[in-house]
Each structure stands twice: as C-alpha cells, then as structure tokens.
Design an enzyme around this catalytic site. Structure first.
Site, PDB file in Angstrom:
ATOM      1  N   GLN A  84       3.443  47.167 -22.428  1.00  0.00           N
ATOM      2  CA  GLN A  84       3.513  46.956 -20.970  1.00  0.00           C
ATOM      3  C   GLN A  84       2.221  47.381 -20.270  1.00  0.00           C
ATOM      4  O   GLN A  84       2.239  47.790 -19.102  1.00  0.00           O
ATOM      5  CB  GLN A  84       4.724  47.692 -20.380  1.00  0.00           C
ATOM      6  CG  GLN A  84       6.059  47.025 -20.669  1.00  0.00           C
ATOM      7  CD  GLN A  84       6.164  45.596 -20.100  1.00  0.00           C
ATOM      8  OE1 GLN A  84       5.254  45.069 -19.474  1.00  0.00           O
ATOM      9  NE2 GLN A  84       7.297  44.957 -20.339  1.00  0.00           N
ATOM     10  N   SER A  85       1.105  47.309 -20.971  1.00  0.00           N
ATOM     11  CA  SER A  85      -0.165  47.759 -20.395  1.00  0.00           C
ATOM     12  C   SER A  85      -0.620  46.897 -19.209  1.00  0.00           C
ATOM     13  O   SER A  85      -0.744  45.672 -19.332  1.00  0.00           O
ATOM     14  CB  SER A  85      -1.231  47.708 -21.491  1.00  0.00           C
ATOM     15  OG  SER A  85      -2.521  47.746 -20.932  1.00  0.00           O
ATOM     16  N   ASN A  86      -0.895  47.579 -18.088  1.00  0.00           N
ATOM     17  CA  ASN A  86      -1.475  46.884 -16.927  1.00  0.00           C
ATOM     18  C   ASN A  86      -2.890  46.419 -17.261  1.00  0.00           C
ATOM     19  O   ASN A  86      -3.311  45.330 -16.895  1.00  0.00           O
ATOM     20  CB  ASN A  86      -1.568  47.832 -15.728  1.00  0.00           C
ATOM     21  CG  ASN A  86      -0.214  48.325 -15.279  1.00  0.00           C
ATOM     22  OD1 ASN A  86       0.706  47.545 -15.108  1.00  0.00           O
ATOM     23  ND2 ASN A  86      -0.075  49.637 -15.111  1.00  0.00           N
ATOM     24  N   ALA A  88      -4.191  45.642 -20.149  1.00  0.00           N
ATOM     25  CA  ALA A  88      -4.248  44.486 -21.049  1.00  0.00           C
ATOM     26  C   ALA A  88      -3.953  43.207 -20.271  1.00  0.00           C
ATOM     27  O   ALA A  88      -4.668  42.204 -20.408  1.00  0.00           O
ATOM     28  CB  ALA A  88      -3.254  44.676 -22.193  1.00  0.00           C
TER      29      ALA A  88
END
Ligand SMILES: Cc1ncc(COP(=O)(O)O)c(C=O)c1O
Length: 352
Positions: A84-86, A88
C-alpha cells in the site's frame, strides 16, 4: 522575497527536474482546531501537491528524481515499498506522465486480497505497472523481505541496462540525495510563505518514514536560517543509526546544491512515541486525531502516516511540551488513499 530566498531558489533551478505538481501548496491557519488546542495551528497542504487526486510529499521528490531519470535517458524506473505504498503509487503515476515505464517491487506487509484489491495497490494496477509482490516468507522479518525486494529490483535493473533499456533505480520512499533536494526546495517555498504572511513558525510537525522528507526539510531550514523546531514523528521503529542516516542525507543535499552550510545532530528531533504497535498498524491516538481534524476542519489525515504525526502534535500541545499560544505548523504529507485500504490498516475509525 529576501535576497537569501532568491539565491536559494537559484540553486535548485540548476538541477534537472520535471514539473509534476502545483506549487506553492496552500499554507493557512486552522482556526477551529487552533481554538480547541490553544495554539496557533497552521497547515502546509502537501496533500495537495497534485499531480493526481492524491498528491502528497513524494511529488516534490519525484520532480527531481524523474528529472534525473530523463536526463539519463531512462526508459524504465524501478522502486520499492509496501503493497500500500504511497511512494510506489505516486512514482508509477509520475513515470506515466513522463513516458517512463514503471516497475514496482512491493513487500506484502499487509497481505493483499486478490478478490478485493484496494487503495494504492488498485491504483498501481490501473496504472498498468510491472508489478512484483514480495511475500514475507515464514521466519523472515519485514526488513529481510524488503532487503530481498531491493536485491530482486537491482537484478531486474541490471538485466534491463544490459539489454539496452536504461533503468533508473529509485530507493524506497525516494529517499536519495536527489529526492530529498525536492524537500529542501519545499522548505524554501514555505519560508517565502512565512515571510509574505509575517508568520513566525515555532514548531513544525511531520511524519517521517524513510527519512527523505526529514532530511530535505532539515537542509532547507538550514539554508534559509529558519529557527523553528522540526519534530519528525516516526511511523515505525527507528534508532540512532536512522538519525545519523538522515543527518548525512541532509548534508549531501546541501553539498549537491553547493551550499557550505551543514546540518548537525542538534538540528534533528525525532519522536518514536506515536507509531506503536507498528507500521501500517492502527492506534487509538491516530484514530482520534483523524476524527478530530475531520470534525473540526473537514480535512483528512491517514492512519499510517499523517494521523500518527498529528497525534504526536496534539499530544505535545496537550501535555505542555508545546506551550500554549505557540505557532505550530502541521506539514501534511498526504496519504489519503490509506483511508480506503484494508481493514487491518484502518482500525477503528468511525466511532461516534
Ligand atoms: C503520506 C506520507 N507521509 C510521510 C511519509 C514519510 O516520508 P519519508 O519516507 O520521506 O520519510 C510518507 C512516505 O511514504 C508518506 O507516504
């Protein structure tokens, strides 16, 4: 604008960059929450950087990172993060805008449900990235799985480079010298807003993860000689090695823009008191901060980053660590998509 600011601005113009966001981001007072807390609370809206609906701190870094990737003639860019990386997702979006093909190596800190893909992972799929999910093996720590993802990414980059498809490798969080330059630039932008409005900031609170934002802010603060205390609230466990890493990164930023100034340990203040029980694991103080900001100001922070940083700010004010009447800035770094992530990340948000 003061001479110092004009000179500082010129330093950034010399580096390769692309235009992705909409700057300056808004800076203004939160009247209703100020009254509730007994301080003058201001917000720097980097949740509002653009370039798509979700903005956030990564856009400032990506302007320089992808500027460099384009200057190197790269066809691909690889980066890393949690599923859930912002960072990325925003990297993938910015790559699309620049005509660069995005590749993501994402560690499954929270196991995604293939039948109910949400939030940033959903956006990654819409963006059509080359996606590699790195599961955490039994007995492996999150850090070990992450290290394995870096290794896999480096191998993929080497393969692309060797076959004539130049690939730009962006570290997790965009926390390289080039990325952090974007945040030093962001502080210069903020300083200009302070000068224009005649506001003196006593404290600045923000969320820190990989440390790239923190390093850039520390370098920028030094550059424009701002006396505000920056309190960097961590979103996971950090130790002294982390502070040293941030200090070195901040000084590399200053060197890159040819400034003779240096950041020292005394310029950095990290607080690890608000992330528990862990990264992407909710806590009640953050949930309360999310509800309080929404119900006083109609604004949103998220459970992973900005909610925890705001919980830190609120606690500093309520406990008197920040004296009543102080001028306090909350540097909102974005992350709204987490509000639509897995229940495991959200926690108990909608209590009355
Ligand atoms: C919303 C949000 N705030 C803060 C941070 C922390 O930034 P940094 O990794 O530069 O410390 C991140 C990083 O992913 C983020 O997504």
């Amino acid at each position: 604008m003061s001479q110092t600011l004009e000179d500082a601005e010129k330093l950034f113009q010399l580096l390769p960059h692309v235009r992705l966001g909409f700057f300056p981001t808004p800076f203004y007072k939160l009247d209703r929450l100020s009254e509730k807390l007994g301080v003058n609370l201001y917000i720097k809206r980097d949740d509002f950087t653009g370039m798509n609906l979700f903005g956030g701190n990564k856009i400032r870094k990506l302007e320089y990172l992808l500027g460099e990737a384009k200057a190197f003639g790269c066809e691909y860019a690889i980066t890393y993060g949690a599923t859930q990386s912002n960072h990325a997702m925003e990297t993938a979006a910015a790559c699309r805008r620049c005509g660069i093909k995005p590749i993501l190596y994402l560690t499954a800190v929270v196991e995604p449900d293939e039948k109910d893909v949400r939030a940033n992972l959903l956006l990654d799929k819409i963006l059509g990235v080359e996606l590699h999910i790195v599961d955490i093996k039994p007995g492996e720590t999150e850090d070990e799985a992450e290290a394995r993802s870096f290794q896999m990414g480096a191998e993929r980059a080497a393969e692309l480079n060797a076959s004539g498809h130049p690939c730009y490798d962006i570290p997790m969080g965009g926390a390289s010298v080039t990325g952090s330059v974007g945040f030093a630039h962001g502080f210069v932008e903020f300083q200009r807003q302070l000068e224009e409005t005649g506001i003196r900031a006593d404290y600045i609170f923000h969320a820190t993860g990989t440390g790239g934002t923190m390093a850039g802010l520390a370098a920028g603060r030094k550059l424009v000689e701002n006396p505000a205390k920056i309190v960097s609230v961590t979103v996971s466990y950090k130790n002294e090695a982390y502070v040293k890493k941030v200090e070195d990164l901040a000084n590399e930023v200053l060197k890159k823009i040819d400034s003779p100034l240096r950041v020292t340990r005394e310029d950095l203040c990290i607080d690890t008191g608000y992330f528990a029980p862990g990264y992407e694991q909710p806590n009640e103080a953050a949930s309360e901060a999310i509800r309080l900001l929404a119900r006083t100001e109609g604004l949103f922070v998220d459970p992973v980053y900005t909610g925890k940083a705001l919980a830190g700010l609120i606690d500093y004010v309520r406990s008197g660590k920040v004296p009543q009447g102080s001028n306090v800035v909350f540097w909102h770094t974005g992350g709204a998509t987490a509000l639509f992530a897995e229940q495991e990340i959200l926690g108990d948000l909608y209590q009355m």
